[in-house]
Design an enzyme around this catalytic site. Structure first.
Site, short mmCIF file in Angstrom:
data_model
loop_
_atom_site.label_atom_id
_atom_site.label_comp_id
_atom_site.label_asym_id
_atom_site.label_seq_id
_atom_site.Cartn_x
_atom_site.Cartn_y
_atom_site.Cartn_z
N LYS A 201 20.05 -18.32 11.96
CA LYS A 201 21.47 -18.48 11.64
C LYS A 201 22.12 -17.11 11.45
O LYS A 201 21.87 -16.42 10.48
CB LYS A 201 21.68 -19.31 10.37
CG LYS A 201 23.15 -19.73 10.28
CD LYS A 201 23.64 -20.04 8.91
CE LYS A 201 24.03 -18.84 8.12
NZ LYS A 201 25.24 -18.15 8.59
N GLU A 275 15.21 -9.68 2.01
CA GLU A 275 15.64 -8.28 2.06
C GLU A 275 17.06 -8.27 1.51
O GLU A 275 17.98 -8.78 2.14
CB GLU A 275 15.55 -7.76 3.49
CG GLU A 275 15.42 -6.26 3.53
CD GLU A 275 16.76 -5.61 3.71
OE1 GLU A 275 17.40 -5.32 2.68
OE2 GLU A 275 17.17 -5.43 4.86
P1 NAI Z 1 25.71 -13.39 1.90
O1 NAI Z 1 24.41 -13.18 1.25
O2 NAI Z 1 26.56 -14.53 1.43
O3 NAI Z 1 25.51 -13.59 3.49
C1 NAI Z 1 24.33 -13.30 4.22
C2 NAI Z 1 23.93 -14.51 5.06
O4 NAI Z 1 23.56 -15.58 4.20
C3 NAI Z 1 25.03 -15.06 5.96
O5 NAI Z 1 24.45 -15.51 7.16
C4 NAI Z 1 25.55 -16.24 5.16
O6 NAI Z 1 26.17 -17.23 5.93
C5 NAI Z 1 24.29 -16.77 4.53
N1 NAI Z 1 24.46 -17.56 3.32
C6 NAI Z 1 25.48 -17.53 2.42
N2 NAI Z 1 25.25 -18.40 1.42
C7 NAI Z 1 24.05 -18.98 1.65
C8 NAI Z 1 23.27 -19.95 0.97
N3 NAI Z 1 23.66 -20.48 -0.17
N4 NAI Z 1 22.08 -20.30 1.50
C9 NAI Z 1 21.65 -19.75 2.66
N5 NAI Z 1 22.35 -18.85 3.35
C10 NAI Z 1 23.55 -18.44 2.86
O7 NAI Z 1 26.53 -12.05 1.81
P2 NAI Z 1 28.13 -11.86 1.88
O8 NAI Z 1 28.83 -12.82 1.00
O9 NAI Z 1 28.52 -11.83 3.29
O10 NAI Z 1 28.27 -10.40 1.23
C11 NAI Z 1 28.30 -10.25 -0.18
C12 NAI Z 1 27.59 -9.00 -0.62
O11 NAI Z 1 26.24 -9.07 -0.27
C13 NAI Z 1 28.08 -7.74 0.06
O12 NAI Z 1 29.20 -7.23 -0.57
C14 NAI Z 1 26.87 -6.86 -0.08
O13 NAI Z 1 26.88 -6.25 -1.35
C15 NAI Z 1 25.71 -7.81 0.00
N6 NAI Z 1 25.11 -7.84 1.37
C16 NAI Z 1 23.89 -7.27 1.54
C17 NAI Z 1 23.32 -7.24 2.78
C18 NAI Z 1 22.00 -6.61 3.02
O14 NAI Z 1 21.72 -6.21 4.15
N7 NAI Z 1 21.13 -6.54 2.04
C19 NAI Z 1 24.01 -7.77 3.96
C20 NAI Z 1 25.27 -8.42 3.66
C21 NAI Z 1 25.79 -8.41 2.41
#
Ligand code: NAI
Ligand code: MG
Length: 497
Positions: A201, A275
């Site tokens: 996804k 990660e």
């Molecule tokens: P997120 O963690 O919500 O999104 C990452 C992925 O997880 C996306 O594909 C999203 O659709 C999916 N996702 C969201 N909620 C989920 C759930 N309950 N169960 C399973 N999958 C789910 O991150 P978001 O909201 O886009 O960004 C928020 C913060 O996260 C950013 O400001 C940043 O600080 C951090 N982040 C860290 C990343 C990394 O590479 N470690 C990458 C993206 C964001």
């Protein structure tokens, strides 16, 4: 006149005659790219309409224009994809020899190289990152990841010192928007090499390059169901992680969602790798080559708009060189080109989404409220789209939110230290532990620091270097498990014997 003074005078002149730093626009053409107006789900090797009957738009964050509509998978759609992946696992993929699996993975790698330009352009359009990064970093590294793992597929026996490595089954993989294609490669390549099948996804703001990868799977005739791609937002991701037909979940994204997934999986048979976030310290000693360090600091935090989990977002600088490092950093920041991600000269592109831009504004306001000093050069930002100027904060306390929380934007917090041990204590004073950087002229000091820094990766006199052969992952709340290298294979294998 010392070398440093002479160079500073040259810099001053260059800044006065600003034109020395101006480049003529050099926009990458987009004619070569043909996006479909609408993308369906990729299940069992075919494009299929979602049972949800719902679609969402993915936009270009640099212009706010819609690029395409994308299917939103609901629970039923996720279940169809898991069923497809299970059938492909049982009937085809697990029965193939490593050598045969390798052939398919090599084909993916080569096809990706052939279409490199198209992938780079779409990555930039969909996510906002500068074209020079998509072109020189994301796409080549993604291809390298497939090549590297293709090489392992028939040599797993050697990866585990003669022990047998069995596949786990179906992997559910959820990836973020900061390196959309590269994260797809990091997830899919080792899973396939080890004999697993996949339901992936992508993130809702950047689904397009994963869908282009599905087109490659069709072209190279990857057996149907070996990789399925379900698009959607958090609910789709949650449905995938929760599906009982999944044997392993691999997640990259926010710490909050990672913890939620870990809770949801507790006590189940599912294996998990996470990660998550970071708040990396980039430690600069007084004996470091200062100009080189400044370049590394800039690369560490402004690369990809700071949308990097291992970004060097905390600069720890030895007190005696604080002023000169900050001044040189400011000089360098004045020369950064911020704007149109498709321009080949752009250093800092668009923030990935309106939501992320809002989060950066909120954190920067918190930094000012807590009394830190904010500085940014003047940039001519585009009037449309989501942009944020490269920014540094000095005079911040360690307790400030900007020194503790992940900002995930082009914002650097500067702190100081006097001794190596104080630097280590400050660097480790965080719930995260993904990466760190050390800048010093002394090799022994680099080793001293690397042994004590609680971080999965420690870069010495460089920053943000990635390689498929090198395991990547975090200490503490930055996650579980490693991706890449021999260690990354263990995350997709049951090692027996
Ligand atoms: P997120 O963690 O919500 O999104 C990452 C992925 O997880 C996306 O594909 C999203 O659709 C999916 N996702 C969201 N909620 C989920 C759930 N309950 N169960 C399973 N999958 C789910 O991150 P978001 O909201 O886009 O960004 C928020 C913060 O996260 C950013 O400001 C940043 O600080 C951090 N982040 C860290 C990343 C990394 O590479 N470690 C990458 C993206 C964001
Ligand atoms: Mg988009």
């Amino acid at each position: 006149m010392s070398d440093i003074t002479r160079r500073e005078q040259t810099n001053e002149l260059a800044l006065q005659f600003g034109n020395a730093w101006n480049y003529a626009p050099s926009r990458e053409g987009t004619e070569q790219v043909s996006l479909k107006p609408r993308y369906e789900l990729f299940i069992d090797g075919a494009w299929t309409a979602p049972k949800s009957n719902r679609y969402f738009a993915t936009i270009n964050p640099a212009t706010e224009e819609t690029l395409a509509e994308v299917a939103e998978a609901n629970e039923e759609d996720v279940a169809r994809a898991v069923t497809g992946a299970r059938a492909a696992y049982d009937n085809v993929w697990r029965k193939l020899s490593g050598k045969e699996r390798a052939k398919y993975i090599y084909r993916i790698a080569r096809a990706l190289q052939e279409k490199a330009r198209e992938f780079a352009i779409v990555e930039t359009l969909d996510g906002g990152k500068p074209i020079k990064e998509s072109r020189d970093i994301d796409v080549p590294l993604a291809a390298a990841h497939f090549f590297y793992h293709a090489g392992w597929a028939d040599k797993l026996h050697y990866a585990f010192q003669g022990r047998e490595a069995r596949p786990l089954g179906v992997a559910g993989q959820i990836i973020p928007w900061n390196f959309p294609l590269l994260m797809a490669a990091w997830k899919i390549a080792p899973a396939l090499a080890c004999g697993n099948t996949v339901v992936l996804k992508p993130a809702e703001t950047t689904p397009l390059t994963a869908l282009m990868l599905a087109q490659i799977f069709q072209e190279i005739e990857l057996p149907p169901g070996v990789v399925n791609i379900v698009t959607g937002a958090g609910a789709t991701g949650a449905a995938l992680a929760a599906h009982p037909g999944i044997d392993k979940v691999a997640f990259t994204g926010s710490t909050a969602v990672g913890k939620r997934i870990q809770q949801a999986l507790a006590g189940s048979k599912k294996r998990l790798t996470l990660e998550l976030g970071g708040k990396a310290a980039n430690v600069v000693f007084a004996d470091a080559p200062i100009d080189q360090a400044v370049e590394g600091i800039v690369n560490g935090i402004f690369f990809n708009q700071g949308h990097v989990c291992c970004a060097g977002s905390r600069l720890l600088v030895e007190e005696s060189v604080h002023d000169i490092v900050v001044r040189k950093l400011q000089d360098r920041m004045r020369t950064l080109r911020v704007g149109d991600p498709l321009d080949k000269n752009t250093d800092v592109g668009a923030i990935n989404s309106k939501m992320q831009l809002g989060k950066i504004h909120e954190m920067v306001a918190a930094g000012e409220e807590e009394g830190a000093t904010r500085w940014s050069a003047t940039y001519d930002l585009p009037s449309k789209g989501f942009f944020f100027p490269p920014t540094i904060f000095t005079g911040a306390a360690q307790s400030c939110r900007i020194a503790r929380e992940e900002i995930f934007g082009p914002v650097l917090t500067v702190l100081t230290f006097r001794t190596p041990d104080e630097a280590i204590e400050k660097a480790n004073n965080t719930m995260y532990g993904l990466s760190a950087g050390v800048w010093t002229d002394k090799g022994s000091k680099s080793f001293y620091m690397a042994q004590r820094l609680e971080a999965g990766v420690v870069w010495a006199n460089t920053f943000n270097k990635f390689d498929a052969t090198s395991p990547f992952g975090g200490f503490k709340e930055s996650g579980l498990g490693r991706e890449g290298g021999r260690q990354g294979l263990a995350a997709y294998s049951e090692v027996v014997g």
